[in-house]
Design an enzyme around this catalytic site. Structure first.
Site, PDB file in Angstrom:
ATOM      1  N   LYS A  42       0.806  -1.202   0.000  1.00  0.00           N
ATOM      2  CA  LYS A  42       0.000   0.000   0.000  1.00  0.00           C
ATOM      3  C   LYS A  42       0.851   1.268   0.000  1.00  0.00           C
ATOM      4  O   LYS A  42       0.449   2.313  -0.502  1.00  0.00           O
ATOM      5  CB  LYS A  42      -0.903   0.006   1.252  1.00  0.00           C
ATOM      6  N   GLU A  98       8.388   2.453  -5.437  1.00  0.00           N
ATOM      7  CA  GLU A  98       8.300   1.911  -4.079  1.00  0.00           C
ATOM      8  C   GLU A  98       8.474   3.040  -3.057  1.00  0.00           C
ATOM      9  O   GLU A  98       9.158   4.030  -3.338  1.00  0.00           O
ATOM     10  CB  GLU A  98       9.410   0.836  -3.953  1.00  0.00           C
ATOM     11  N   ASP A  99       7.884   2.876  -1.892  1.00  0.00           N
ATOM     12  CA  ASP A  99       8.051   3.891  -0.848  1.00  0.00           C
ATOM     13  C   ASP A  99       9.443   3.845  -0.227  1.00  0.00           C
ATOM     14  O   ASP A  99      10.077   4.873  -0.021  1.00  0.00           O
ATOM     15  CB  ASP A  99       6.967   3.747   0.242  1.00  0.00           C
ATOM     16  N   ASP A 102      14.345  -1.458   2.057  1.00  0.00           N
ATOM     17  CA  ASP A 102      14.915  -1.795   3.357  1.00  0.00           C
ATOM     18  C   ASP A 102      15.872  -2.975   3.141  1.00  0.00           C
ATOM     19  O   ASP A 102      17.013  -2.781   2.732  1.00  0.00           O
ATOM     20  CB  ASP A 102      13.736  -2.136   4.286  1.00  0.00           C
ATOM     21  N   PHE A 151      12.957   2.973  12.179  1.00  0.00           N
ATOM     22  CA  PHE A 151      11.624   2.661  11.663  1.00  0.00           C
ATOM     23  C   PHE A 151      10.875   3.965  11.441  1.00  0.00           C
ATOM     24  O   PHE A 151      10.751   4.781  12.344  1.00  0.00           O
ATOM     25  CB  PHE A 151      10.861   1.751  12.628  1.00  0.00           C
ATOM     26  N   ARG A 164      -0.164   6.401   7.752  1.00  0.00           N
ATOM     27  CA  ARG A 164       0.168   6.595   6.336  1.00  0.00           C
ATOM     28  C   ARG A 164      -0.154   8.017   5.870  1.00  0.00           C
ATOM     29  O   ARG A 164       0.410   8.512   4.907  1.00  0.00           O
ATOM     30  CB  ARG A 164      -0.632   5.624   5.455  1.00  0.00           C
TER      31      ARG A 164
HETATM   32  P1  IMP Z   1      12.120  -4.738   2.134  1.00  0.00           P
HETATM   33  O1  IMP Z   1      11.538  -5.897   1.371  1.00  0.00           O
HETATM   34  O2  IMP Z   1      12.767  -5.194   3.405  1.00  0.00           O
HETATM   35  O3  IMP Z   1      13.054  -3.894   1.298  1.00  0.00           O
HETATM   36  O4  IMP Z   1      10.929  -3.855   2.653  1.00  0.00           O
HETATM   37  C1  IMP Z   1      10.161  -3.146   1.830  1.00  0.00           C
HETATM   38  C2  IMP Z   1       8.875  -2.683   2.455  1.00  0.00           C
HETATM   39  O5  IMP Z   1       8.830  -2.821   3.868  1.00  0.00           O
HETATM   40  C3  IMP Z   1       8.714  -1.210   2.222  1.00  0.00           C
HETATM   41  O6  IMP Z   1       8.124  -0.987   0.976  1.00  0.00           O
HETATM   42  C4  IMP Z   1       7.822  -0.783   3.344  1.00  0.00           C
HETATM   43  O7  IMP Z   1       6.473  -0.952   2.986  1.00  0.00           O
HETATM   44  C5  IMP Z   1       8.184  -1.727   4.461  1.00  0.00           C
HETATM   45  N1  IMP Z   1       9.104  -1.030   5.390  1.00  0.00           N
HETATM   46  C6  IMP Z   1      10.444  -1.142   5.458  1.00  0.00           C
HETATM   47  N2  IMP Z   1      10.961  -0.327   6.402  1.00  0.00           N
HETATM   48  C7  IMP Z   1       9.895   0.336   6.916  1.00  0.00           C
HETATM   49  C8  IMP Z   1       9.770   1.363   7.909  1.00  0.00           C
HETATM   50  O8  IMP Z   1      10.737   1.859   8.508  1.00  0.00           O
HETATM   51  N3  IMP Z   1       8.514   1.796   8.154  1.00  0.00           N
HETATM   52  C9  IMP Z   1       7.415   1.309   7.522  1.00  0.00           C
HETATM   53  N4  IMP Z   1       7.486   0.352   6.585  1.00  0.00           N
HETATM   54  C10 IMP Z   1       8.712  -0.117   6.279  1.00  0.00           C
END
Ligand code: IMP
Length: 179
Positions: A42, A98-99, A102, A151, A164
């Site tokens: 989302k 992507e937002d 991580d 976070f 959000r």
């Molecule tokens: P990844 O697969 O670990 O790269 O995570 C990607 C997704 O995890 C992001 O698109 C976010 O939706 C969520 N995410 C990662 N870090 C955070 C954070 O600090 N706050 C909220 N959502 C996060």
């Protein structure tokens, strides 16, 4: 809601400025090409809405929905596909919007998935990047703002489905998730 915020990490002004630059670069790089923006739900919908209005060439768009967090501040490492895109990306250039990157697991998974469908290219654009948390190697073609290993919430990003709608990227007060 305000009491749950520790600090503003990236203000809306800084985000807007960076998004303008990204929109300009994307418009130049994809001029004359068939481009599809794919927003990752989302969280990515806020960034996609802002970014696409800074792009000055014709674009198509769609959404994909994945989940890797549940109600936690730690990723589960398992990427679950909740909603796929509807459009055919064969012969088109795909830009995943992507937002936040991580661990990189979500985008690695999505890139591999889209590459099985015959696109001309699959690239990545993210509003925020936490490089210190990376678990898999992934090329980020268009990067918004690099942030430390904290976070964050706001600008589309949630904690347990909330926050959000905050216009700035903020850190969450630990008391919220320690309780
Ligand atoms: P990844 O697969 O670990 O790269 O995570 C990607 C997704 O995890 C992001 O698109 C976010 O939706 C969520 N995410 C990662 N870090 C955070 C954070 O600090 N706050 C909220 N959502 C996060």
């Amino acid at each position: 809601m305000q009491g749950d915020i520790e600090e503003i990490l990236v203000s809306r002004e800084v985000l807007n400025e960076r998004i303008r630059e990204l929109g300009k670069r994307i418009s130049q790089d994809y001029a004359g090409k068939d481009l599809v923006l794919v927003g990752v739900l989302k969280g990515g919908f806020v960034f996609l809405a802002d970014l696409m209005r800074e792009i000055t060439i014709p674009v198509d768009m769609d959404f994909i929905s994945v989940s890797s967090y549940g109600n936690s501040t730690k990723t589960s490492g398992i990427v679950r596909l909740i909603k796929d895109i509807d459009i055919n990306i064969a012969g088109k250039h795909v830009l995943i919007v992507e937002d936040l990157v991580d661990t990189g697991l979500t985008l690695k998974h999505l890139k591999e998935l889209f590459n099985t469908r015959g696109p001309l290219s699959v690239k990545i654009c993210t509003a925020l990047d936490k490089p210190s948390r990376r678990k898999v190697e992934i090329d980020i073609d268009y990067e918004g703002i690099e942030i430390p290993d904290k976070f964050v919430i706001g600008y589309g990003l949630d904690y347990a489905g909330k926050y959000r709608n905050l216009p700035d990227v903020c850190t969450l007060s630990p008391k919220v998730y320690m309780d």
